[in-house]
Design an enzyme around this catalytic site. Structure first.
Site, PDB file in Angstrom:
ATOM      1  CG  HIS A  63      -2.060   0.867   1.263  1.00 17.47           C
ATOM      2  ND1 HIS A  63      -2.437   1.642   0.201  1.00 17.47           N
ATOM      3  CD2 HIS A  63      -2.911   1.216   2.285  1.00 17.47           C
ATOM      4  CE1 HIS A  63      -3.461   2.404   0.549  1.00 17.47           C
ATOM      5  NE2 HIS A  63      -3.761   2.173   1.823  1.00 17.47           N
ATOM      6  CG  HIS A 120      -4.644   0.373  -8.363  1.00 20.66           C
ATOM      7  ND1 HIS A 120      -5.958   0.364  -7.952  1.00 20.66           N
ATOM      8  CD2 HIS A 120      -3.991   1.221  -7.535  1.00 20.66           C
ATOM      9  CE1 HIS A 120      -6.080   1.182  -6.927  1.00 20.66           C
ATOM     10  NE2 HIS A 120      -4.914   1.710  -6.644  1.00 20.66           N
ATOM     11  CG  ASP A 171       2.802   4.170  -4.619  1.00 24.05           C
ATOM     12  OD1 ASP A 171       2.786   5.322  -4.149  1.00 24.05           O
ATOM     13  OD2 ASP A 171       2.072   3.252  -4.218  1.00 24.05           O
TER      14      ASP A 171
HETATM   15  N1  CMC Z   1       4.235  -7.292 -10.801  1.00 23.27           N
HETATM   16  C1  CMC Z   1       4.095  -8.527 -11.371  1.00 23.27           C
HETATM   17  N2  CMC Z   1       2.954  -9.218 -11.369  1.00 23.27           N
HETATM   18  C2  CMC Z   1       1.904  -8.655 -10.772  1.00 23.27           C
HETATM   19  C3  CMC Z   1       1.971  -7.381 -10.165  1.00 23.27           C
HETATM   20  C4  CMC Z   1       3.194  -6.697 -10.204  1.00 23.27           C
HETATM   21  N3  CMC Z   1       3.324  -5.479  -9.637  1.00 23.27           N
HETATM   22  N4  CMC Z   1       0.759  -7.073  -9.637  1.00 23.27           N
HETATM   23  C5  CMC Z   1      -0.021  -8.107  -9.919  1.00 23.27           C
HETATM   24  N5  CMC Z   1       0.654  -9.063 -10.589  1.00 23.27           N
HETATM   25  C6  CMC Z   1       0.120 -10.332 -11.120  1.00 23.27           C
HETATM   26  C7  CMC Z   1      -0.189 -11.299 -10.004  1.00 23.27           C
HETATM   27  O1  CMC Z   1       0.924 -12.134  -9.715  1.00 23.27           O
HETATM   28  C8  CMC Z   1      -1.336 -12.066 -10.625  1.00 23.27           C
HETATM   29  O2  CMC Z   1      -0.815 -12.942 -11.587  1.00 23.27           O
HETATM   30  P1  CMC Z   1      -1.505 -14.413 -11.786  1.00 23.27           P
HETATM   31  O3  CMC Z   1      -2.874 -14.123 -12.306  1.00 23.27           O
HETATM   32  O4  CMC Z   1      -0.608 -15.088 -12.752  1.00 23.27           O
HETATM   33  O5  CMC Z   1      -1.523 -15.057 -10.438  1.00 23.27           O
HETATM   34  C9  CMC Z   1      -2.112 -11.001 -11.391  1.00 23.27           C
HETATM   35  O6  CMC Z   1      -1.128 -10.016 -11.734  1.00 23.27           O
HETATM   36  C10 CMC Z   1      -3.229 -10.365 -10.623  1.00 23.27           C
HETATM   37  O7  CMC Z   1      -2.677  -9.791  -9.442  1.00 23.27           O
HETATM   38  P2  CMC Z   1      -3.397  -9.736  -8.044  1.00 23.27           P
HETATM   39  O8  CMC Z   1      -2.368  -9.927  -6.963  1.00 23.27           O
HETATM   40  O9  CMC Z   1      -4.586 -10.633  -8.040  1.00 23.27           O
HETATM   41  O10 CMC Z   1      -3.926  -8.245  -8.031  1.00 23.27           O
HETATM   42  P3  CMC Z   1      -4.461  -7.486  -6.760  1.00 23.27           P
HETATM   43  O11 CMC Z   1      -5.561  -6.641  -7.237  1.00 23.27           O
HETATM   44  O12 CMC Z   1      -4.759  -8.430  -5.647  1.00 23.27           O
HETATM   45  O13 CMC Z   1      -3.214  -6.625  -6.290  1.00 23.27           O
HETATM   46  C11 CMC Z   1      -1.693  -4.857  -6.013  1.00 23.27           C
HETATM   47  C12 CMC Z   1      -3.073  -5.272  -6.519  1.00 23.27           C
HETATM   48  C13 CMC Z   1      -1.541  -3.338  -6.125  1.00 23.27           C
HETATM   49  C14 CMC Z   1      -1.570  -5.227  -4.507  1.00 23.27           C
HETATM   50  C15 CMC Z   1      -0.614  -5.599  -6.830  1.00 23.27           C
HETATM   51  O14 CMC Z   1      -0.729  -5.265  -8.211  1.00 23.27           O
HETATM   52  C16 CMC Z   1       0.791  -5.323  -6.327  1.00 23.27           C
HETATM   53  O15 CMC Z   1       1.242  -5.972  -5.387  1.00 23.27           O
HETATM   54  N6  CMC Z   1       1.511  -4.339  -6.956  1.00 23.27           N
HETATM   55  C17 CMC Z   1       2.827  -3.987  -6.502  1.00 23.27           C
HETATM   56  C18 CMC Z   1       2.737  -3.125  -5.261  1.00 23.27           C
HETATM   57  C19 CMC Z   1       2.269  -1.738  -5.571  1.00 23.27           C
HETATM   58  O16 CMC Z   1       2.756  -1.080  -6.494  1.00 23.27           O
HETATM   59  N7  CMC Z   1       1.329  -1.237  -4.739  1.00 23.27           N
HETATM   60  C20 CMC Z   1       0.829   0.141  -4.855  1.00 23.27           C
HETATM   61  C21 CMC Z   1      -0.611   0.174  -5.228  1.00 23.27           C
HETATM   62  S1  CMC Z   1      -1.114   1.833  -5.671  1.00 23.27           S
HETATM   63  C22 CMC Z   1      -1.092   2.716  -4.207  1.00 23.27           C
HETATM   64  C23 CMC Z   1      -2.197   2.345  -3.306  1.00 23.27           C
HETATM   65  O17 CMC Z   1      -3.355   2.598  -3.642  1.00 23.27           O
HETATM   66  O18 CMC Z   1      -1.888   1.828  -2.223  1.00 23.27           O
END
Ligand code: CMC
Length: 433
Positions: free
Chosen positions: A268, A307, A363
């Site tokens: 986050h 996201h 970010d």
């Molecule tokens: N790099 C590589 N793969 C990713 C990433 C990433 N940054 N984010 C998601 N994926 C993949 C994930 O492994 C999954 O793949 P598969 O379908 O093969 O299992 C797929 O994309 C869907 O991801 P998810 O984890 O189900 O997506 P989510 O909605 O649960 O997570 C997130 C959203 C923001 C937590 C995640 O994208 C992440 O961890 N990003 C990196 C951390 C980040 O930049 N966070 C800041 C968010 S913006 C500021 C805020 O609002 O806090």
């Protein structure tokens, strides 16, 4: 519109139910009537991480993740970033409308005149270890404010609530500034209320021996815009924490401490710092292809990408990229920018990222700006928290005024042991042997 209902047939019993559909949702409690017998608790939904559950009705922030739209109280984020100020936007979020001139003057005066913190807070700031993380210090000290303002627990008194709001917005920059100065071993710099909100914050961070600190206008404006971009984002992890903790009717300082703790996490508010650590880890442009390969093999994430809501682009990232150019003209170009641009270029043309709709989020570039402005990496989540405080407060007040809200208390699916009898230590040792 036709019949706004949903017909459900329970194949376990053959019974059919009709439940109302309102605002594209059904009430989870309407499912409770669906039972297989008199002893059945009733049907529930299972939704870990609230992937498809609305926890509230809100009039504060609108996001269309597919179209990349973000609006506060109806105003597009692009217009607010270009034409508003953080304090004006904070007023808008909390009160629902942009202020009149007189309202803005009063609001600014009140926030500015609540920036001073009790001298005792300095003492426990000093008690933190020399290398304490400033975000940890912020979480601890903002919660501790409740012990100084005992009346803050009277959350149903609007006048009292308003006073705590001035205090929270005003003191957040002072706590953040003091946390930074402590971690650098520098004397605390006191607020200068003649400066703008962002300028005053810069003063408390960077003022040295000069009698009056003068922030660079481009950097002051850039920081103000970054606060606006981070001010609210509907039901994100920390806002959900704010509403959830606040639903117990605790004072707002304690609720903000809970929200800030949620923001501390690397998924986050900690993500902007993680982007910089990631760029350090990659080291040089030559290592980028190998790094992307390892991400695709599931050996880590591309921080600053992806996201839960935005599946097209993050409108805040677009504004920040433009802001970065203005900041780098003053500070000089952050040498990591080229690596970030190359990562973005590769990721946006790579099947893995395209398929999963992974785009740069707020970010990805904000950390590069913060670093160029002289902020150490561990201050990045603190900057996020300052901006988000107005959103937390707006959402907390909305929750308190909402007659449909109660103390947050999800259900669970219990999959543990059935009843079993306690065994003495001797019995357990005998069984283990
Ligand atoms: N790099 C590589 N793969 C990713 C990433 C990433 N940054 N984010 C998601 N994926 C993949 C994930 O492994 C999954 O793949 P598969 O379908 O093969 O299992 C797929 O994309 C869907 O991801 P998810 O984890 O189900 O997506 P989510 O909605 O649960 O997570 C997130 C959203 C923001 C937590 C995640 O994208 C992440 O961890 N990003 C990196 C951390 C980040 O930049 N966070 C800041 C968010 S913006 C500021 C805020 O609002 O806090």
């Amino acid at each position: 519109m036709g019949n706004e209902t949903l017909t459900i047939t329970d194949n376990r019993t053959g019974k059919t139910y009709e439940v109302p559909v309102q605002n594209g949702t059904i009430k989870a409690l309407d499912l409770r009537q669906i039972k297989i017998g008199p002893d059945d608790f009733g049907l529930m939904t299972y939704d870990p991480a609230f992937m498809n559950t609305a926890s509230c009705k809100s009039k504060i922030t609108f996001i269309d993740g597919d179209k990349g739209i973000l609006r506060y109280r109806g105003y597009p984020i692009e217009q607010l970033a270009e034409r508003s100020t953080y304090l004006e936007t904070a007023f808008l979020l909390i009160n629902g409308e942009l202020p009149t001139r007189a309202e803005l003057e009063d609001w600014t005066y009140q926030v500015n005149h609540h920036t001073i913190i009790h001298e005792n807070i300095k003492k426990f700031m000093d008690g933190f270890h020399y290398d304490a993380n400033p975000m940890g210090m912020l979480v601890g000290t903002v919660g501790a404010l409740s012990t100084f303002y005992k009346e803050a627990k009277n959350i149903h008194d609007p006048e009292n609530r308003q006073k705590q709001i001035y205090r929270l917005i005003g003191k957040m920059i002072t706590l953040a500034g003091f946390a930074y100065r402590h971690s650098r071993g520098l004397p605390f710099a006191y607020p200068d209320n003649e400066l703008s909100y962002a300028g005053n914050f810069l003063n408390m961070l960077f003022r040295m021996t000069e009698p009056k600190y003068k922030p660079h206008p481009v950097l002051e404006k850039a920081l103000d815009v970054l606060f606006i971009l981070h001010a609210d984002h509907e039901q994100n992890c920390s806002t959900n924490a704010m509403r959830s903790v606040g639903s117990s009717h605790v004072d707002p300082f304690s609720a903000v401490a809970g929200a800030a703790a949620a923001l501390y996490g690397p998924l986050h508010g900690g993500a902007n710092a993680e982007v910089l650590y990631m760029l350090d880890l990659i080291g040089t442009m030559n290592n980028i292809p190998d790094f992307i390969k390892s991400v695709k093999e599931g050996k880590g994430k591309l921080m600053g990408f992806g996201h839960r809501v935005y599946k097209n682009y993050d409108p805040r990232a677009k504004i920040i990229k433009h802001l970065a150019d203005q900041v780098f003209e003053v500070t000089g170009r952050n040498p990591k920018l080229d690596m970030a641009l190359e990562l973005e270029r590769i990721a946006l043309s790579d099947e893995y990222f395209i398929k999963r709709k992974l785009y740069p989020n707020v970010d990805f570039y904000s950390g590069l700006i913060y670093q160029a402005m002289g902020f150490p990496i561990d201050m990045f989540p603190v900057l996020f928290a300052i901006g988000r405080t107005s959103g937390w407060i707006a959402q907390w007040q909305e929750m308190l005024m909402d007659g449909e809200q109660k103390i947050a208390r999800p259900r669970q699916i219990y999959l543990g042991y059935d009843k079993r009898d306690y065994q003495t230590l001797d019995q357990r040792s005998a069984t283990a042997a």
